[in-house]
Design an enzyme around this catalytic site. Structure first.
Site, PDB file in Angstrom:
ATOM      1  N   LYS A  75       0.811  -1.186  -0.007  1.00  0.00           N
ATOM      2  CA  LYS A  75       0.055   0.270   0.039  1.00  0.00           C
ATOM      3  C   LYS A  75       0.854   1.370  -0.082  1.00  0.00           C
ATOM      4  O   LYS A  75       1.986   1.246   0.677  1.00  0.00           O
ATOM      5  CB  LYS A  75      -0.906   0.133   1.225  1.00  0.00           C
ATOM      6  CG  LYS A  75      -1.930   0.898   1.264  1.00  0.00           C
ATOM      7  CD  LYS A  75      -2.957   0.958   2.376  1.00  0.00           C
ATOM      8  CE  LYS A  75      -4.172   2.176   2.541  1.00  0.00           C
ATOM      9  NZ  LYS A  75      -4.855   2.013   3.706  1.00  0.00           N
ATOM     10  N   SER A 150      -9.757   1.711   3.105  1.00  0.00           N
ATOM     11  CA  SER A 150      -8.819   2.531   1.996  1.00  0.00           C
ATOM     12  C   SER A 150      -7.902   1.661   1.444  1.00  0.00           C
ATOM     13  O   SER A 150      -7.261   1.992   0.526  1.00  0.00           O
ATOM     14  CB  SER A 150      -8.176   3.651   3.045  1.00  0.00           C
ATOM     15  OG  SER A 150      -7.119   3.179   3.924  1.00  0.00           O
ATOM     16  N   SER A 174      -9.577  -0.280   7.546  1.00  0.00           N
ATOM     17  CA  SER A 174      -9.486  -0.054   6.002  1.00  0.00           C
ATOM     18  C   SER A 174      -8.492  -1.354   5.614  1.00  0.00           C
ATOM     19  O   SER A 174      -8.348  -1.248   4.130  1.00  0.00           O
ATOM     20  CB  SER A 174      -8.338   0.961   5.877  1.00  0.00           C
ATOM     21  OG  SER A 174      -8.981   2.320   5.932  1.00  0.00           O
TER      22      SER A 174
END
Lengths: 486, 93, 478
Positions: A75, A150, A174
């Site tokens: 990420k 997210s 997330s």
């Protein structure tokens, strides 16, 4: 040999036994990315040295590695040395960290090849991955739907098998929510289990990084590798890290599973409700003792979460000021004051949702309001933790939905931030209490979207979480299905 | 929550917001905070604020010097620099 | 002058730069002379994802300083974030202790007008320093070498009323932190910085006037001058009906005046909250008491002891306790000589003169305390005269042998053999019959002449007592 059919453990073995080279494995995933990423928008930046690094690994003694040559995606919240790290924000569009996050260092130490950086909501603020400066990520099961957020890029990439495993971060759900929306396993470790050093801070007392994987066993192995005390992060625990993958057992006979009472009181999408019921049946079948536990403050946890997260974020994001790195607004040569310099840089550099949360957080910390908002939220946070402690006197894990609904359509909720926030009902309280949470893909909705179930355990008891996860996984209805794009 | 307090907040947060953005954020934050304010009903007398949720032992580093990055690396991402120093618009005046 | 109807109310905030090797929250070096951004790291530059980890030594130094300032040491102090934007503040917040500082409620004793006087210490808290901005006309340059250097901010109560008190308070704080070896106390380099808060009010009035802050005064003499100037300025303003504005002023030593730097109309809203990256600093009673046990004797206590137990005069005691190294040296001299007064004399005059003229620090003195003590002992045993001792001291500067050995080598020992001295005495009397006759006629004062002559003839080696005694005998005459 089909690398997509192998677990991380098996892949590592195959590489160790030279059945496939690190380079071949890396090229295999790079080809998939080349083919599928344009549809998904999961990867933001590729590691141009991936092949070179894989080749170097092939020259090495691989026996020292647990994840020899395994290609993974990270990420974009995690700093990667010499590889652009943006947090999906314009304000960091060209930021190249001169350092690796501790988690990334640990992966590299076990032989992992970093393929590239994964899309996300800007600064991890969002539940749909629509808040990325670089565009939304699509759900591999149906491109019209959001992958969740997210860590949407991490979930989508894992789901479409654009990496052997991916890393996400979880501040209020997330990792778990996108894992659920994309049909992969998502693990948020206990607060303090995994180092936050080098992970771009959103809300420091809530953030934890964790793996998104194809299965529970992979998640256990990944956690084992990334966990542990870090002298660069004073909030990491010095507790010894168990060998989660070795200790993994699906024997959960007599284990006490609490079903979250608040989830049974309505408000769930019918497909999610069905999924939860069959999850309960499955665990009963596996020999678990089932009963209800209640967390009466659950409905308030979203408020508490957003107040605390926004407050911390308003301070964490103050460093993006255009002075030492990142975006700097163009200035008129004459007459621009320092104040304008800051305000324009930050006003232009941050996206809508990030600005909204900075505003909220700044307001909640400002004099006259801090007691009613930030401090009050911190007090209620303790009550939330107390309720969990009470619940865990009665049970070993808590079963609940991850989200009240399966993935929703892109643009369906983006115009109403409050409705978007309320979507995080079942995930935020875990972060407030610092507990480990696991999202296990369990069933499919009527329109063929995956639905995950969430397990929550006591602090630092990821082992029980993973064991129950394994038992759930055995009964999962998603396993045999593949996302639409594949 | 009114436009005055929003403007003050934007000033504190150093965010240049257009009139449109200001109006929008005033409405949205008003609604959001109104919803969040329901936590005021929860009694929290004698409840200490919780900051770090799990029990983590104190950890302090030894007083040892370690220099990892060169000034060039420290400045490599700077929008503007001069020599080995960061350069910004005038602070005074 | 109307100013004697007024009194000043003065409080001082002192920033003490703790003498650690590395910064408070990261491993960057702290040396003053580093080149531009050489002592910066990803952490001190506030780069994304970086985290602070507290330096253990900083905690130890804060505890010791707090104890020396008679403070209560908190067993749970908390680092907060002070949020504001400034180009040399890399994270957009300063990590600083706010509502739970590590030290609270102490006092120091300052020596003024022949007595000790207490000044209360409200608190002492840990924080990180900011970087350095250098302003040019149309741009500013930022150096982060100083960003993250550990500071202990000591806040006094508003207890002081005169410029002398303020300056003496500053000197005392400096003396204490140098005794503890937690700060080098260098005002020029900014390792000790004093901000003085001053307001005025009519004598007898209870409420406080509006306070003005005078920042970064780089000598104690200037503190005194700045306070004197500011007191007059504020009294004049009040007298002429003006309002004192709350502001920060700077002192200009060249013009001997203060001038306004910025006003504090709107109190900045710093939005303090506990830093979630750092856990509360938890201390045990054992840790605190072990520090207490190992604390060196503080200068004010030492001074009182020197005066009462060793019977030293005020000025000697004051000088000898001014620096720990001087006090240590003196005490070691005394340990050897067992003669406090003489040790004090030798250290404050002879030794200091030599050290100063050669620009040598006392801790580097080639004449070690032990040898100076031995030298004093030789005088007391009458092995040598004071005059010879002075010669010996110079000799000892370049000769590392014991004073007695050097004296023997150089044939500088006193003539204690009375038959030898007797010969010289007889010779001198014989050589000066006129003076001898004078003495015998009753002008006994002339004995001084004979003493001088004998000493000269013996090249200073004769024992003055012995010389006296023999002269008295011989001059009585046949």
């Amino acid at each position: 040999m089909d690398p997509l059919k192998l677990s991380l453990f098996e892949l590592n073995k195959a590489v160790q036994q030279k059945k496939i080279s690190c380079l071949e494995l890396t090229e295999f995933f790079l080809k998939r990315i080349e083919k599928l990423n344009p549809q998904l928008n999961a990867y933001l930046a590729m590691n141009l040295k991936a092949k070179e690094q894989a080749k170097e690994l092939d020259q090495k003694d691989l026996s020292q590695f647990k994840l020899a040559g395994l290609p993974m995606g990270i990420k974009d919240m995690l700093c990667t040395k010499d590889l652009k790290t943006t947090a999906a924000s314009k304000i960091l569009e060209n930021f190249i960290p001169p350092y690796d996050a501790t988690l990334v260092k640990k992966l590299k130490k076990q032989g992992v090849v970093i393929l590239g950086k994964l899309n996300q909501d800007e600064f991890a603020m969002g539940s749909s991955n629509e808040n990325s400066y670089f565009g939304a990520v699509k759900n591999p099961w149906n491109l019209e739907f959001v992958p969740g957020g997210s860590s949407g890029g991490s979930a989508a990439a894992q789901s479409a098998k654009l990496a052997a495993a991916t890393i996400g971060t979880d501040t209020g759900g997330s990792i778990r929510q996108p894992a659920s929306f994309c049909g992969v396993v998502g693990l948020k470790p206990t607060y303090g289990r995994v180092s936050r050093y080098g992970i771009i801070a959103f809300a420091s007392s809530l953030d934890q990084a964790g793996p998104l994987t194809a299965n529970i066993e992979d998640a256990a192995l990944m956690l084992e590798v990334i966990a542990g005390h870090d002298p660069m992060d004073a909030t990491t625990s010095q507790k010894k890290v168990p060998e989660f993958s070795k200790n993994l057992t699906r024997d959960i006979k007599g284990l006490k599973v609490g079903i979250l009472a608040e989830a049974l009181q309505g408000g769930l999408h019918p497909d999610v409700e069905k999924s939860l019921q069959s999850g309960i049946e499955a665990l009963k079948k596996e020999g678990a003792e089932i009963f209800e536990v209640s967390l009466p403050l659950l409905k308030h946890s979203i408020s508490v979460y957003y107040l605390i997260a926004a407050s911390e974020a308003s301070s964490n994001l103050a460093r993006y000021d255009g002075v030492r790195f990142g975006y700097r607004a163009p200035m008129n040569e004459s007459g621009s004051t320092l104040d304008e310099f800051y305000s324009k840089t930050r006003g232009q550099g941050f996206g809508k949702e990030v600005k909204r949360r900075i505003m909220m957080g700044t307001y909640c910390l400002s004099s006259g309001y801090i007691q009613a908002y930030y401090e009050k939220a911190c007090r209620v946070r303790r009550l939330v933790l107390n309720q969990y402690n009470e619940a865990f006197k009665k049970c070993d894990v808590i079963l609940s939905p991850v989200s009240a609904n399966p993935a929703f359509k892109i643009e369906e909720k983006i115009s109403d931030p409050l409705q978007m926030y309320l979507n995080d009902l079942f995930t935020t309280s875990t972060n407030l209490a610092g507990l480990p949470g696991l999202s296990v893909p369990f069933s499919l909705s009527q329109n063929k979207l995956p639905i995950g179930l969430q397990l929550t355990a006591k602090a630092f008891d990821e082992q029980t979480l993973l064991n129950v996860g394994l038992a759930l996984e055995r009964n999962s209805l998603v396993k045999t299905e593949n996302p639409h794009v594949i | 929550m009114n436009s005055e307090s929003i403007k003050k907040t934007a000033q504190l947060a150093k965010l240049a917001l257009s009139e449109k953005e200001l109006a929008e954020v005033t409405d949205q934050l008003g609604l959001i905070l109104q919803h969040f304010q329901k936590i005021s009903e929860i009694p929290t007398d004698n409840i200490e604020p919780l900051l770090t949720p799990t029990e983590i032992e104190n950890f302090w580093r030894e007083d040892v010097v370690q220099q990892e990055l060169s000034p060039e690396e420290i400045l490599q991402n700077a929008p503007l620099s001069q020599g080995h120093l960061f350069k910004v618009p005038p602070v005074v005046g | 002058m109307s100013s004697n109807q007024y009194e000043a109310v003065i409080g001082i905030e002192t920033h003490i730069q703790l003498k650690t090797k590395s910064k408070i929250f990261c491993a960057d070096a702290t040396n003053f002379e580093a080149s531009d951004n050489e002592n910066a790291s990803a952490i001190s530059a506030g780069m994304p994802g970086t985290l602070p980890v507290l330096n253990k030594e900083v905690v130890e130094m804060a505890i010791r300083t707090g104890l020396a300032l008679n403070c209560h040491i908190r067993k749970d102090s908390v680092f907060s974030r002070k949020n504001y934007f400034y180009p040399d503040l890399p994270k957009g917040y300063q990590i600083s202790q706010y509502d739970k500082p590590i030290c609270e409620n102490g006092f120091v004793e300052i020596w003024l007008n022949g007595k000790h006087q207490k000044v209360s210490i409200t608190r002492a808290h840990l924080e990180e320093d900011a970087g350095k901005s250098t302003h040019f006309g149309d741009y500013t340059l930022i150096n982060l070498n100083r960003a993250g250097v550990p500071l202990l901010e000591v806040v006094s109560g508003p207890d002081m009323h005169t410029a002398q008190e303020a300056a003496e308070y500053g000197r005392t704080i400096r003396q204490i932190v140098r005794y503890l070896d937690v700060c080098d106390g260098n005002l020029e380099e900014g390792s000790l910085r004093c901000d003085v808060n001053i307001s005025v009010r009519k004598k007898g009035q209870q409420t406080l006037g509006t306070k003005v802050e005078i920042k970064n005064i780089n000598s104690f003499r200037f503190i005194e001058k700045a306070v004197e100037y500011e007191f007059e300025r504020q009294v004049d303003a009040v007298e002429s009906g003006q309002k004192i504005i709350q502001e920060t002023r700077l002192y200009d030593p060249d013009k001997n005046r203060t001038f306004s730097m910025r006003t504090k109309e709107d109190a900045e809203d710093y939005r303090y909250f506990p830093d979630p990256d750092l856990l509360p600093v938890i201390l045990t009673d054992e840790k605190i008491s072990s520090h207490k046990k190992n604390l060196p004797e503080m200068p004010s206590v030492k001074m009182q002891r020197f005066m009462s137990q060793l019977e030293l005069g005020e000025s000697d005691a004051l000088f000898l306790t001014s620096e720990k190294n001087i006090a240590d040296y003196f005490e070691n001299v005394f340990l050897e000589s067992n003669n406090a007064k003489s040790s004090a004399n030798w250290v404050t005059t002879e030794l200091m003169r030599e050290l100063n003229s050669r620009n040598v620090k006392i801790e580097d003195s080639p004449v070690e305390a032990k040898r100076l003590g031995q030298l004093i002992q030789l005088i007391d045993k009458k092995t040598i005269s004071g005059k010879i001792a002075k010669t010996l001291l110079i000799e000892m500067w370049t000769n590392s042998k014991g004073p007695e050995e050097i004296a023997k080598e150089k044939n500088l020992t006193a003539l204690n053999d009375s038959s030898q001295v007797e010969k010289i005495v007889q010779q001198v009397i014989d050589d000066n019959p006129d003076q001898a006759a004078e003495y015998r006629s009753g002008k006994t004062k002339i004995i001084g002449f004979f003493v001088g002559a004998v000493m000269k003839a013996s090249r200073g080696q004769a024992q003055p007592d012995l010389v006296n005694q023999l002269l008295l005998e011989k001059l009585k005459g046949p």
